[in-house]
Enzyme design. Structure first.
Site, PDB file in Angstrom:
ATOM      1  N   GLU A   1      22.359 -52.791  15.726  1.00 16.45           N
ATOM      2  CA  GLU A   1      21.651 -51.511  15.872  1.00 16.45           C
ATOM      3  C   GLU A   1      20.153 -51.702  15.710  1.00 16.45           C
ATOM      4  OE1 GLU A   1      23.436 -48.180  13.814  1.00 16.45           O
ATOM      5  OE2 GLU A   1      21.479 -47.373  13.266  1.00 16.45           O
TER       6      GLU A   1
ATOM      7  N   ASP B   1      33.079 -52.201  11.470  1.00 18.16           N
ATOM      8  CA  ASP B   1      31.902 -51.398  11.780  1.00 18.16           C
ATOM      9  C   ASP B   1      30.892 -51.346  10.624  1.00 18.16           C
ATOM     10  OD1 ASP B   1      30.620 -49.742  13.645  1.00 18.16           O
ATOM     11  OD2 ASP B   1      31.378 -47.924  12.687  1.00 18.16           O
ATOM     12  N   HIS B   2      29.619 -51.257  11.002  1.00 18.09           N
ATOM     13  CA  HIS B   2      28.524 -51.091  10.015  1.00 18.09           C
ATOM     14  C   HIS B   2      28.623 -52.103   8.876  1.00 18.09           C
ATOM     15  CE1 HIS B   2      26.455 -47.583  11.600  1.00 18.09           C
ATOM     16  NE2 HIS B   2      27.620 -47.012  11.833  1.00 18.09           N
TER      17      HIS B   2
ATOM     18  N   SER C   1      35.069 -49.346   8.879  1.00 16.19           N
ATOM     19  CA  SER C   1      33.703 -49.572   8.416  1.00 16.19           C
ATOM     20  C   SER C   1      33.694 -50.248   7.042  1.00 16.19           C
ATOM     21  CB  SER C   1      32.948 -48.244   8.324  1.00 16.19           C
ATOM     22  OG  SER C   1      33.444 -47.504   7.227  1.00 16.19           O
TER      23      SER C   1
ATOM     24  N   GLY D   1      27.333 -41.683  15.608  1.00 18.10           N
ATOM     25  CA  GLY D   1      27.163 -40.296  15.173  1.00 18.10           C
ATOM     26  C   GLY D   1      27.544 -39.307  16.247  1.00 18.10           C
TER      27      GLY D   1
HETATM   28  O1  G3H Z   1      30.094 -45.860  13.420  1.00 17.73           O
HETATM   29  C1  G3H Z   1      30.665 -44.763  13.351  1.00 17.73           C
HETATM   30  C2  G3H Z   1      30.109 -43.585  13.903  1.00 17.73           C
HETATM   31  O2  G3H Z   1      28.805 -43.704  14.232  1.00 17.73           O
HETATM   32  C3  G3H Z   1      30.716 -42.258  13.636  1.00 17.73           C
HETATM   33  O3  G3H Z   1      29.764 -41.242  13.387  1.00 17.73           O
HETATM   34  O4  G3H Z   1      31.157 -39.855  11.883  1.00 17.73           O
HETATM   35  O5  G3H Z   1      29.073 -38.968  12.851  1.00 17.73           O
HETATM   36  O6  G3H Z   1      31.046 -39.350  14.312  1.00 17.73           O
HETATM   37  P1  G3H Z   1      30.287 -39.755  13.107  1.00 17.73           P
HETATM   38 ZN    ZN Z   2      27.866 -45.393  13.067  1.00 16.38          ZN
END
Ligand code: G3H
Ligand code: ZN
Length: 281
Positions: free
Chosen positions: A135, A83-84, A49, A206
């Site tokens: 997203e 990511d993100h 990320s 998440g």
């Molecule tokens: O993009 C990464 C995730 O959405 C991980 O979420 O840490 O709550 O499992 P988490």
């Molecule tokens: Zn995420």
């Protein structure tokens, strides 16, 4: 072996299963995730990320090179995902550093701005050969932005995908980032409605806070990429703490990193056995 993200997601979708994407912070994460995937006999996605890049002093190249090397030596297909990503500068570094995919994250912006930012970033990423996730409907839970009540609207999701040209869509269906207990309840009916409305694979963020039965139902309902981060850190840090509590005289980091890496690998194997078995290699 290093494999394009789009191929792993497409295979999982065809087989009615999911591919799990696990967050990498250090090289031990990458090693543990790949070991866990090899033990399960499943393909896996290593994702780094923008937050993790920040931890590495803002430098993507060293951790990306390490994760890529671990992926290339793996006995199962492994993809590399950034990511993100909010920063345009970081997006530009994805392809040159060996990533097969990115998540363009403009979900915090109002709808029209999210569309415009995502569409232009997706075009640039596609030109660089990247598979693009984005997203709609902020999942929340990071930086105090917990918003468990937010939901993605199916009609808006369909319009968003059409307007941006993205390859996969992360949706808000009840999960929240960085949960330490597994108490999230997903809107399973909404997942099915989203799957019917949206032509591209759905992504669950998440996922650490979601109980097993809710996760399997979500995959059954249409989630194809399942992102897991916090659960790995819980396992890893718990093992470090237990080891050091037991043997406070330890100095060599390998003595506590080995059990930590093993605990993380076991968490990965369990998640893959639960969610990714139909997509086994
Ligand atoms: O993009 C990464 C995730 O959405 C991980 O979420 O840490 O709550 O499992 P988490
Ligand atoms: Zn995420």
């Amino acid at each position: 072996m290093l494999t394009p993200t789009g191929d792993l997601v497409a295979t999982a979708r065809e087989r009615g299963g999911a591919v799990c994407a696990f967050n990498v912070i250090t090289v031990e994460h990458a090693e543990a995730i790949v070991t866990g995937a090899e033990d399960a006999g499943c393909p896996v996605i290593l994702q780094i990320s923008e937050n993790a890049v920040r931890f590495h002093h803002g430098r993507l190249a060293p951790i990306a090179a390490a994760a890529r090397a671990v992926a290339m030596s793996a006995g199962v297909p492994v993809a590399l995902h950034l990511d993100h990503v909010v920063s345009a500068e970081l997006l530009e570094q994805a392809a040159p550093n060996g990533f097969g995919s990115v998540m363009v994250d403009a979900s915090h912006r109002p709808y029209r701005e999210n569309v415009a930012a995502t569409a232009s970033a997706a075009a640039a990423c596609h030109a660089a050969g990247l598979w693009v996730e984005s997203e709609l409907g902020e999942v929340g839970g990071k930086d105090g932005a917990h918003a468990p009540g937010v939901r993605t609207d199916p009609a808006e999701a369909a319009a968003f995908v059409a307007a941006t040209g993205i390859d996969a869509l992360a949706v808000a269906v009840g999960s929240s980032h960085a949960m330490l207990d597994r108490t999230a309840r997903l809107d399973q009916e909404l997942i099915v409605r989203l799957r019917r409305a949206v032509p591209v694979p759905l992504v669950l963020h998440g996922s650490s806070g979601v109980p097993d039965d809710e996760l399997t139902a979500a995959v059954h309902g249409g989630m194809v990429k399942v992102n897991i981060g916090t659960a790995l850190n819980t396992a890893f840090t718990g093992a470090v703490r237990a080891t050091l509590d037991d043997r406070p005289e330890l100095i060599d980091p390998r003595r506590y990193l080995i059990p930590a890496r093993t605990a993380m690998a076991e968490t990965v194997t369990a998640a893959l056995r639960l969610l990714a078995c139909p997509a086994r290699v």
